[in-house]
Design an enzyme around this catalytic site. Structure first.
Site, mmCIF file in Angstrom:
data_model
loop_
_atom_site.group_PDB
_atom_site.id
_atom_site.type_symbol
_atom_site.label_atom_id
_atom_site.label_comp_id
_atom_site.label_asym_id
_atom_site.label_seq_id
_atom_site.Cartn_x
_atom_site.Cartn_y
_atom_site.Cartn_z
ATOM 1 N N LYS A 106 0.677 -1.262 0.204
ATOM 2 C CA LYS A 106 0.461 0.216 -0.391
ATOM 3 C C LYS A 106 0.753 1.177 -0.086
ATOM 4 C CE LYS A 106 -4.983 1.050 0.543
ATOM 5 N NZ LYS A 106 -5.786 -0.053 0.563
ATOM 6 N N GLY A 218 -20.196 7.002 3.398
ATOM 7 C CA GLY A 218 -19.196 7.383 1.840
ATOM 8 C C GLY A 218 -18.867 7.456 0.671
ATOM 9 N N GLY A 220 -17.445 7.989 -2.009
ATOM 10 C CA GLY A 220 -16.845 7.715 -3.298
ATOM 11 C C GLY A 220 -16.666 6.223 -4.294
ATOM 12 N N ASN A 221 -15.841 6.242 -4.728
ATOM 13 C CA ASN A 221 -16.140 4.808 -5.823
ATOM 14 C C ASN A 221 -16.691 4.089 -5.275
ATOM 15 O OD1 ASN A 221 -14.606 2.340 -6.760
ATOM 16 N ND2 ASN A 221 -14.809 3.323 -8.324
ATOM 17 N N ALA A 222 -16.413 3.488 -4.113
ATOM 18 C CA ALA A 222 -17.135 2.548 -3.652
ATOM 19 C C ALA A 222 -18.217 1.810 -3.552
ATOM 20 C CB ALA A 222 -16.065 1.838 -1.973
ATOM 21 N N GLY A 223 -18.582 3.469 -1.786
ATOM 22 C CA GLY A 223 -19.799 3.921 -1.785
ATOM 23 C C GLY A 223 -21.068 4.084 -3.027
HETATM 24 N N1 GLU Z 1 -6.977 0.497 -2.829
HETATM 25 C C1 GLU Z 1 -8.083 -1.125 -3.013
HETATM 26 C C2 GLU Z 1 -8.621 -1.913 -1.697
HETATM 27 O O1 GLU Z 1 -7.562 -1.497 -1.234
HETATM 28 C C3 GLU Z 1 -7.667 -2.261 -4.804
HETATM 29 C C4 GLU Z 1 -6.231 -2.140 -4.884
HETATM 30 C C5 GLU Z 1 -5.118 -3.137 -5.572
HETATM 31 O O2 GLU Z 1 -6.849 -3.094 -6.554
HETATM 32 O O3 GLU Z 1 -4.137 -3.397 -5.582
HETATM 33 O O4 GLU Z 1 -8.328 -3.086 -2.160
#
Ligand code: GLU
Length: 421
Positions: A106, A218, A220-223
């Protein structure tokens, strides 16, 4: 007064509970738990007014036992090394629980991207990739989007990598725009994976999603995609929120398409109550305490803690965010009989389609969305079934069960390779 919760310590507690059940010895624990490589940088970036600003940046490669490090890059003012360590740790076990051949990593930059112009954001993204260039590569470490980063930022980072490499290597980063090697379906993959999990939960409990009430923290993309997809499944979205506040319409439900359009025109949900489609809640944290069937934390860590867990009323918590519930809160959720679909399973759809993107990049051949989601569904369903079966076998909650499945796989891979030699 809320005490500050260290996300890495929280992640370690989750690990330890599972490691105890697996009877791991101290050598195995140290080998699998400890982040492999931590990089910290201070990135100088020229601002539009000519001044130079320094941004603190991190990349943690938690594990490379099962494949290249994999995980997003977060741009947020509260990013800290402990947070990035925790997020990379969760990536390791997320990839393992769904069985994709990747490790965990990360990245993060301490920045509020809303305060940067587009060209400042581009320079920061390029500087991050140029500075940490040696870490990355399709077989070394493959980043992706996370909170406040998006396909455009991935495109700038890819271009920076290719300029240094003197070659086009799209598999170095995922979550790219379709035009430059992104995958069909990647944009909504996190939410789609969550929907597959929630449907699986319903199937295991002989229920349907039709008419289920949902609150989402939230947008954003996920929410936002979670809202759109669950509406299509027949759910009623009673409340949504973002940094500007929480909005509720318990009677008719919120129309997610309308809310998404509002955000694209206004930048956030601020002022959404003026559309008369929902009322603004006095305290946005109360969204988590609504009496709904499905609660979806899709924002940041440490939202459900000892402070508010006693007030949680949802039947199911589907964690689109990483680390939204603390280890202590989990215990109370268990006592209350609330079903947790844990982050490392629930939001694994994002990284799973990232993996499928990486595969397509390496083949140079691209699949339809239908094909991508067919694979995603198969992968998510089988991971969900494996985790629920493990939870029954050991009489533990879904989080500990997911860690048991994942830790076994990572430990086995590390031992087979003799990574400690
Ligand atoms: N940021 C996303 C996660 O937390 C996706 C990570 C990725 O696709 O490598 O899972």
């Amino acid at each position: 007064m809320t005490k500050r919760i260290n996300p890495f310590e929280n992640a370690e507690k989750q690990f330890d509970a599972a490691a105890k059940i697996l009877n791991l010895n101290p050598n195995q624990i140290a080998m699998v738990k400890t982040p492999r490589r931590i990089t910290e940088a201070n990135l100088p970036v020229r601002m539009d007014d000519g001044s130079i600003k320094i941004f603190k940046a991190f990349r943690v490669q938690h594990s490379i036992a099962r494949g290249p490090a994999k995980g997003g890059i977060r741009f947020h003012q509260d990013v800290s090394l402990d947070e990035v360590k925790a997020l990379s740790f969760w990536m390791t076990f997320k990839c393992a629980v769904v069985g994709i051949p990747m490790g965990g990593g990360k990245g993060g930059v301490v920045v509020d991207p809303r305060k940067l112009s587009t060209s400042e954001l581009e320079r920061l993204a390029r500087r991050y990739f140029a500075d940490l260039f040696d870490l990355f590569g399709p077989d070394k470490d493959v980043p992706a989007p996370d909170v406040n980063t998006n396909p455009q930022i991935m495109a700038w980072m890819l271009d920076t990598y290719c300029m240094h490499k003197r070659a086009y290597e799209p598999a170095v980063i995922t979550g790219k725009p379709l035009e430059i090697g992104g995958s069909e379906g990647r944009g909504i993959a996190t939410a789609q994976g969550m929907v597959f999990c929630v449907k699986r939960w319903a199937k295991h409990h002989n229920e349907s999603l039709e008419g289920k009430s949902v609150a989402i923290q939230g947008f954003g993309n996920a929410g936002s995609n979670a809202a759109l997809l669950l509406k299509k499944e027949g759910c009623k979205i009673v409340a949504i929120s973002d940094v500007s506040g929480a909005f509720i319409n318990e009677k008719e439900g919120i129309d997610p398409e309308h809310a998404v359009k509002y955000v694209s025109e206004n930048g956030s949900l601020a002022g959404y109550e003026s559309t008369k489609m929902a009322n603004k809640m006095d305290d946005p944290m109360k969204l988590l305490e609504l009496d709904v069937d499905i609660l979806i934390p899709a924002a940041l860590e440490n939202q459900i803690t000892e402070d508010n867990v006693n007030n949680i009323k949802a039947r199911v918590i589907a964690e689109c965010a990483n680390g939204p519930c603390t280890f202590e809160a989990d215990k109370v959720l268990d006592e209350k009989g609330i079903f947790i679909i844990p982050d490392i399973l629930c939001n694994a759809g994002g990284v799973t389609v990232s993996y499928l993107e990486w595969v397509q990049n390496r083949m140079g051949y691209y699949w339809t969305e239908e094909r991508v989601f067919e694979d995603l569904k198969r992968i998510m369903d089988s991971a969900f079934d494996k985790v629920i079966e493990t939870s029954k076998k050991h009489n533990v909650n879904m989080r500990i069960a997911a860690f048991i499945v994942a830790i076994e796989r990572v430990t086995k891979a590390a031992e087979l390779r003799g990574l400690y030699a």
